[in-house]
Design a protein around this motif. Structure first.
Motif, PDB file in Angstrom:
ATOM      1  N   ASP A 161      76.982  19.937  -5.540  1.00  0.00           N
ATOM      2  CA  ASP A 161      75.791  19.503  -6.292  1.00  0.00           C
ATOM      3  C   ASP A 161      74.930  20.717  -6.659  1.00  0.00           C
ATOM      4  OD1 ASP A 161      73.489  18.355  -7.271  1.00  0.00           O
ATOM      5  OD2 ASP A 161      73.226  16.963  -5.592  1.00  0.00           O
ATOM      6  N   HIS A 162      74.813  20.963  -7.964  1.00  0.00           N
ATOM      7  CA  HIS A 162      74.066  22.164  -8.375  1.00  0.00           C
ATOM      8  C   HIS A 162      72.616  22.127  -7.910  1.00  0.00           C
ATOM      9  CE1 HIS A 162      73.482  19.218 -11.612  1.00  0.00           C
ATOM     10  NE2 HIS A 162      72.316  19.781 -11.780  1.00  0.00           N
ATOM     11  N   LYS A 163      72.101  20.901  -7.688  1.00  0.00           N
ATOM     12  CA  LYS A 163      70.688  20.795  -7.274  1.00  0.00           C
ATOM     13  C   LYS A 163      70.471  21.302  -5.845  1.00  0.00           C
ATOM     14  CE  LYS A 163      69.368  16.983 -10.266  1.00  0.00           C
ATOM     15  NZ  LYS A 163      69.994  15.656 -10.306  1.00  0.00           N
ATOM     16  N   ALA A 164      71.557  21.439  -5.099  1.00  0.00           N
ATOM     17  CA  ALA A 164      71.429  21.860  -3.702  1.00  0.00           C
ATOM     18  C   ALA A 164      71.391  23.384  -3.553  1.00  0.00           C
ATOM     19  CB  ALA A 164      72.590  21.289  -2.899  1.00  0.00           C
ATOM     20  N   TYR A 165      71.457  24.113  -4.671  1.00  0.00           N
ATOM     21  CA  TYR A 165      71.506  25.578  -4.593  1.00  0.00           C
ATOM     22  C   TYR A 165      70.310  26.204  -5.301  1.00  0.00           C
ATOM     23  CZ  TYR A 165      76.058  24.515  -2.839  1.00  0.00           C
ATOM     24  OH  TYR A 165      77.059  24.003  -2.064  1.00  0.00           O
ATOM     25  N   PRO A 166      69.799  27.308  -4.741  1.00  0.00           N
ATOM     26  CA  PRO A 166      68.571  27.893  -5.286  1.00  0.00           C
ATOM     27  C   PRO A 166      68.748  28.489  -6.685  1.00  0.00           C
ATOM     28  CG  PRO A 166      69.480  29.305  -3.540  1.00  0.00           C
ATOM     29  CD  PRO A 166      70.267  28.027  -3.538  1.00  0.00           C
ATOM     30  N   ARG A 174     100.813  19.421  -9.947  1.00  0.00           N
ATOM     31  CA  ARG A 174     100.115  18.474  -9.079  1.00  0.00           C
ATOM     32  C   ARG A 174      98.608  18.618  -9.292  1.00  0.00           C
ATOM     33  NH1 ARG A 174      98.198  18.566  -3.820  1.00  0.00           N
ATOM     34  NH2 ARG A 174      98.304  20.839  -3.833  1.00  0.00           N
ATOM     35  N   ILE A 175      97.898  17.497  -9.342  1.00  0.00           N
ATOM     36  CA  ILE A 175      96.440  17.580  -9.418  1.00  0.00           C
ATOM     37  C   ILE A 175      95.922  17.630  -7.983  1.00  0.00           C
ATOM     38  CG2 ILE A 175      94.320  16.450 -10.199  1.00  0.00           C
ATOM     39  CD1 ILE A 175      95.993  15.476 -12.621  1.00  0.00           C
ATOM     40  N   ALA A 176      95.483  18.818  -7.580  1.00  0.00           N
ATOM     41  CA  ALA A 176      95.122  19.033  -6.177  1.00  0.00           C
ATOM     42  C   ALA A 176      93.774  18.416  -5.848  1.00  0.00           C
ATOM     43  CB  ALA A 176      95.092  20.529  -5.876  1.00  0.00           C
ATOM     44  N   ALA A 177      92.838  18.435  -6.799  1.00  0.00           N
ATOM     45  CA  ALA A 177      91.497  17.907  -6.505  1.00  0.00           C
ATOM     46  C   ALA A 177      90.687  17.739  -7.777  1.00  0.00           C
ATOM     47  CB  ALA A 177      90.754  18.867  -5.564  1.00  0.00           C
ATOM     48  N   VAL A 178      89.699  16.851  -7.691  1.00  0.00           N
ATOM     49  CA  VAL A 178      88.693  16.687  -8.742  1.00  0.00           C
ATOM     50  C   VAL A 178      87.350  17.003  -8.095  1.00  0.00           C
ATOM     51  CG1 VAL A 178      87.519  15.025 -10.226  1.00  0.00           C
ATOM     52  CG2 VAL A 178      90.017  14.983 -10.064  1.00  0.00           C
ATOM     53  N   ILE A 179      86.610  17.900  -8.719  1.00  0.00           N
ATOM     54  CA  ILE A 179      85.309  18.312  -8.167  1.00  0.00           C
ATOM     55  C   ILE A 179      84.233  18.035  -9.211  1.00  0.00           C
ATOM     56  CG2 ILE A 179      83.948  20.254  -7.253  1.00  0.00           C
ATOM     57  CD1 ILE A 179      86.652  21.671  -6.654  1.00  0.00           C
ATOM     58  N   SER A 180      83.130  17.448  -8.773  1.00  0.00           N
ATOM     59  CA  SER A 180      82.010  17.200  -9.684  1.00  0.00           C
ATOM     60  C   SER A 180      80.749  17.905  -9.184  1.00  0.00           C
ATOM     61  CB  SER A 180      81.726  15.690  -9.775  1.00  0.00           C
ATOM     62  OG  SER A 180      80.589  15.468 -10.590  1.00  0.00           O
ATOM     63  N   ASN A 181      79.892  18.269 -10.123  1.00  0.00           N
ATOM     64  CA  ASN A 181      78.590  18.823  -9.734  1.00  0.00           C
ATOM     65  C   ASN A 181      77.544  17.709  -9.627  1.00  0.00           C
ATOM     66  OD1 ASN A 181      78.697  18.584 -12.652  1.00  0.00           O
ATOM     67  ND2 ASN A 181      76.652  19.491 -12.632  1.00  0.00           N
ATOM     68  N   ALA A 237      79.521  28.731  -4.378  1.00  0.00           N
ATOM     69  CA  ALA A 237      79.956  27.549  -3.613  1.00  0.00           C
ATOM     70  C   ALA A 237      81.073  26.817  -4.354  1.00  0.00           C
ATOM     71  CB  ALA A 237      78.773  26.617  -3.379  1.00  0.00           C
ATOM     72  N   LEU A 238      80.923  26.740  -5.667  1.00  0.00           N
ATOM     73  CA  LEU A 238      81.941  26.050  -6.466  1.00  0.00           C
ATOM     74  C   LEU A 238      83.270  26.816  -6.412  1.00  0.00           C
ATOM     75  CD1 LEU A 238      82.603  23.723  -8.434  1.00  0.00           C
ATOM     76  CD2 LEU A 238      81.792  25.186 -10.298  1.00  0.00           C
ATOM     77  N   ALA A 239      83.196  28.128  -6.556  1.00  0.00           N
ATOM     78  CA  ALA A 239      84.419  28.945  -6.516  1.00  0.00           C
ATOM     79  C   ALA A 239      85.125  28.775  -5.171  1.00  0.00           C
ATOM     80  CB  ALA A 239      84.077  30.413  -6.762  1.00  0.00           C
ATOM     81  N   GLU A 240      84.334  28.749  -4.107  1.00  0.00           N
ATOM     82  CA  GLU A 240      84.919  28.602  -2.772  1.00  0.00           C
ATOM     83  C   GLU A 240      85.627  27.250  -2.636  1.00  0.00           C
ATOM     84  OE1 GLU A 240      83.115  28.406   1.664  1.00  0.00           O
ATOM     85  OE2 GLU A 240      82.165  29.838   0.302  1.00  0.00           O
ATOM     86  N   GLU A 241      84.971  26.212  -3.141  1.00  0.00           N
ATOM     87  CA  GLU A 241      85.559  24.867  -3.063  1.00  0.00           C
ATOM     88  C   GLU A 241      86.860  24.796  -3.888  1.00  0.00           C
ATOM     89  OE1 GLU A 241      85.040  22.478  -1.158  1.00  0.00           O
ATOM     90  OE2 GLU A 241      86.110  20.837  -2.133  1.00  0.00           O
TER      91      GLU A 241
END
Ligand code: GRF
Length: 215
Positions: free
Chosen positions: A54-59, A26-33, A67-71
């Motif tokens: 969004d990578h621009k939102a992180y220092p 099953r494709i559970a999700a699609v995530i983009s930066n 954040a990506l790993a958590e998502e």
């Protein structure tokens, strides 16, 4: 049933063939930066959950990676599929998903890692070019190779023509690699090599230019 999460940054044509493929998972999700990735709208129109980190939102990279790993982990996928995901991922992130994260790269690795692979292949004058699906390791475009497809390079080629020829092959080999993984046939050995159960050891050679017919 096993599940996958697909990471994209743009167009999402590889994602689309995965959405269209008959996969034992099953494709559970699609995530983009990137918030504006055309692939996001495409996935949403097929009823797949989408989100943006969004990578621009992180220092810095570490904060973005966390954040990506958590998502990703929210969906508990068996496999993470990078499909035109254009951010370099840090070592910690890569190790966390080691053996269960794959990428597609538009060259016959180890030739032409990095960007502008088609232009560089043309400049180098190679007669064979292609694409590679590999497990992701900390060194960019350098992980254990799962499957490759080769295409001829013709004297009349320009970058768009060559890119289109390679992309057609990307769309054949990525669903195959993902299917093998979901079927439990594909694994990364402790030695860092790829094991495919039931590998048929078949294949024809491709010579470019074509050999003259036998005299
Ligand atoms: C593909 O050529 C892929 O190999 C590379 O980025 C491109 C993404 O295309 N990593 P798409 O977004 O899947 O259409």
């Amino acid at each position: 049933m096993k599940s996958i999460v697909i990471l994209i940054s743009g167009r999402g044509s590889n994602m689309e063939v995965l959405l269209d493929a008959v996969l034992p998972g099953r494709i559970a999700a699609v995530i983009s930066n990137r918030p504006g990735s055309p692939g996001l709208a495409l996935a949403a129109s097929r009823g797949v959950a989408t989100s943006v980190v969004d990578h621009k939102a992180y220092p810095d990279r570490a904060a973005f990676d966390a954040a990506l790993a958590e998502e990703i982990e929210r969906h508990g996928p068996d496999l993470v599929v990078l499909a035109g995901f254009m951010r370099v991922l840090g070592d910690d992130f890569v190790r966390r998903f080691e053996g269960r994260m794959m990428n597609i790269h538009p060259s016959l690795l180890p030739a032409f890692p990095g960007l502008d692979t088609h232009g560089r292949a043309l400049s180098a004058g190679v007669k064979l070019h292609g694409c590679t699906v590999h497990f992701v390791t900390p060194t960019l475009d350098n992980g254990p190779i799962i499957i490759q497809a080769g295409v001829p390079v013709f004297p009349s080629d320009d970058t768009p023509r060559l890119a289109a020829r390679v992309l057609e092959q990307e769309h054949r080999i990525y669903p195959q690699a993902v299917r093998w993984f979901l079927e439990g046939r594909l694994s990364l050995t402790a030695a860092g090599t790829v094991r495919l159960e039931g590998d048929r050891e078949e294949g024809a050679s491709l010579c470019v230019p074509a050999l003259d017919p036998a005299p």
